[in-house]
Design a protein around this motif. Structure first.
Motif, mmCIF file in Angstrom:
data_model
loop_
_atom_site.group_PDB
_atom_site.id
_atom_site.type_symbol
_atom_site.label_atom_id
_atom_site.label_comp_id
_atom_site.label_asym_id
_atom_site.label_seq_id
_atom_site.Cartn_x
_atom_site.Cartn_y
_atom_site.Cartn_z
ATOM 1 N N SER A 185 -53.765 27.778 -29.784
ATOM 2 C CA SER A 185 -53.105 27.055 -28.805
ATOM 3 C C SER A 185 -51.869 26.640 -29.143
ATOM 4 N N PRO A 186 -50.823 26.204 -28.503
ATOM 5 C CA PRO A 186 -49.798 25.690 -28.778
ATOM 6 C C PRO A 186 -49.919 24.218 -29.436
ATOM 7 N N VAL A 187 -48.877 23.953 -30.217
ATOM 8 C CA VAL A 187 -49.026 22.614 -30.878
ATOM 9 C C VAL A 187 -47.727 21.605 -30.270
ATOM 10 N N THR A 188 -48.431 20.564 -29.682
ATOM 11 C CA THR A 188 -47.255 19.785 -28.771
ATOM 12 C C THR A 188 -46.621 18.679 -29.866
ATOM 13 N N GLU A 189 -47.084 17.433 -29.376
ATOM 14 C CA GLU A 189 -46.429 16.258 -29.970
ATOM 15 C C GLU A 189 -46.576 16.372 -31.609
ATOM 16 N N GLN A 190 -47.507 16.677 -32.112
ATOM 17 C CA GLN A 190 -47.937 16.441 -33.490
ATOM 18 C C GLN A 190 -46.855 17.589 -34.276
ATOM 19 N N SER A 191 -46.383 18.629 -33.706
ATOM 20 C CA SER A 191 -45.314 19.503 -34.383
ATOM 21 C C SER A 191 -43.908 18.881 -34.401
ATOM 22 N N ILE A 192 -43.631 17.726 -33.608
ATOM 23 C CA ILE A 192 -42.465 17.136 -33.648
ATOM 24 C C ILE A 192 -42.742 15.753 -34.378
#
Length: 327
Positions: A23-30
């Motif tokens: 799945s996409p990685v949202t806030e943790q990737s930032i």
């Protein structure tokens, strides 16, 4: 005096979305949280606060077509609260996410899109800015720095006058008009201010090009390139980085991370250089856009080069940094 424009492409990771294996990685990737501490965006904002630097965050917004508006909202709020500039970044792959068949090719190049697709993409991005309460962008950056002339025309339609979407060492355009290393250039109805390009070495008579980045350029190399750019009369020096460059990720899901000490030190040293060198100041795209709109020349045509010893030091440092988690 020359202005340094620190630009941060701030985007979610698709993870295994398009392969069907995640799945996409949202806030943790930032945020890049390690042990309860943000070593991505949080580290950057702390560093800028400590040194007085201002930055332009090119915020990816096409993801809202698939993920909605709420996932990025905490990031937007943190950046705005810290007083930094926010401009528009778009990766067209997100427009194809819903209904995508895993394993099928995905287009992530704005340069390859037609007029209808570009309008849809810019409508999506501008709507996201409205929903987030962010001022309408004055600047745009294409995903992967894959830019085309039709993209300039379309962004101008949407009232976005400036692009910073060229970095020859990252993506070399087939269009010779778009092979630019620095300066302020009028292309169609828009202005292009490239990520600074420079030559780092010549091999067998061929020049090897680099763009000014945190992860790709060593501290002594960056200092030398900036000082040579100032001496050559460049008024605007654009540097590119990302929040995830300040960690090392050991899986696609951003669940196994370690601190990238080398890159964190490079950002600190850059901000210290700007604060201490009277020939340098820091600026943002919002501040510079009105000045570029009145520019009548592209700036000096000088080719910037890096000293070979600093290049070799960076090659060794990057190799060690890639090899060893603890380095």
């Amino acid at each position: 005096m020359s202005d340094i424009l620190i630009t941060i492409d701030t985007e979610f990771s698709a993870g295994g979305l398009f392969s069907g294996k995640g799945s996409p990685v949202t806030e943790q990737s930032i945020s890049c949280m390690i042990g309860g501490q943000s070593h991505g965006l949080g580290f950057m904002l702390d560093t800028f606060h400590e040194t007085g630097a201002k930055a332009t965050f090119f915020l990816e917004a096409a993801h809202t077509a698939h993920l909605g508006f709420d996932a990025m909202r905490p990031v937007v709020d943190d950046i705005r609260s810290a007083g930094h500039d926010i401009q528009l970044h778009l990766h067209p792959m997100w427009l194809q996410a819903s209904g995508h068949v895993p394993g099928q090719p995905v287009c992530d190049s704005a340069a390859a899109m037609d007029e209808g697709g570009l309008r849809q993409m810019f409508e999506t991005g501008c709507e996201a800015f409205r929903r987030w309460g962010v001022p309408h962008p004055v600047a745009f950056r294409a995903g992967n720095l894959q830019m085309g002339r039709l993209v300039y025309d379309t962004m101008a339609e949407f009232g976005i006058p400036v692009s910073s979407s060229i970095g020859r060492a990252i993506h070399e355009s087939d269009d010779p008009v778009l092979r630019l290393d620095h300066g302020c250039h009028t292309i169609g109805k828009a202005i292009e201010v490239p990520v600074l390009g420079y030559a780092d070495m010549k091999l067998a008579g061929r020049t090897h090009w680099k763009n000014l980045t945190i992860t790709g350029c060593g501290t002594s190399e960056t200092k030398a390139v900036i000082r040579r750019a100032v001496k050559a009369g460049l008024k605007d020096i654009v540097l590119l980085t990302h929040p995830f460059e300040f960690i090392k990720r050991h899986d696609r899901s951003f669940s196994d991370l370690s601190v990238n000490r080398v890159n964190q030190k490079r950002l600190r040293k850059l901000c210290q250089l700007i604060a201490e060198d009277p020939a340098l100041s820091v600026s943002t795209f919002t501040d510079k856009a009105p000045i570029w709109a009145e520019a009548t020349t592209a700036g000096p045509a000088a080719q910037i080069t890096a000293p070979l010893p600093s290049v070799m030091a960076r090659v060794a440092e990057n190799r060690l940094n890639d090899l060893f988690r603890w380095y």
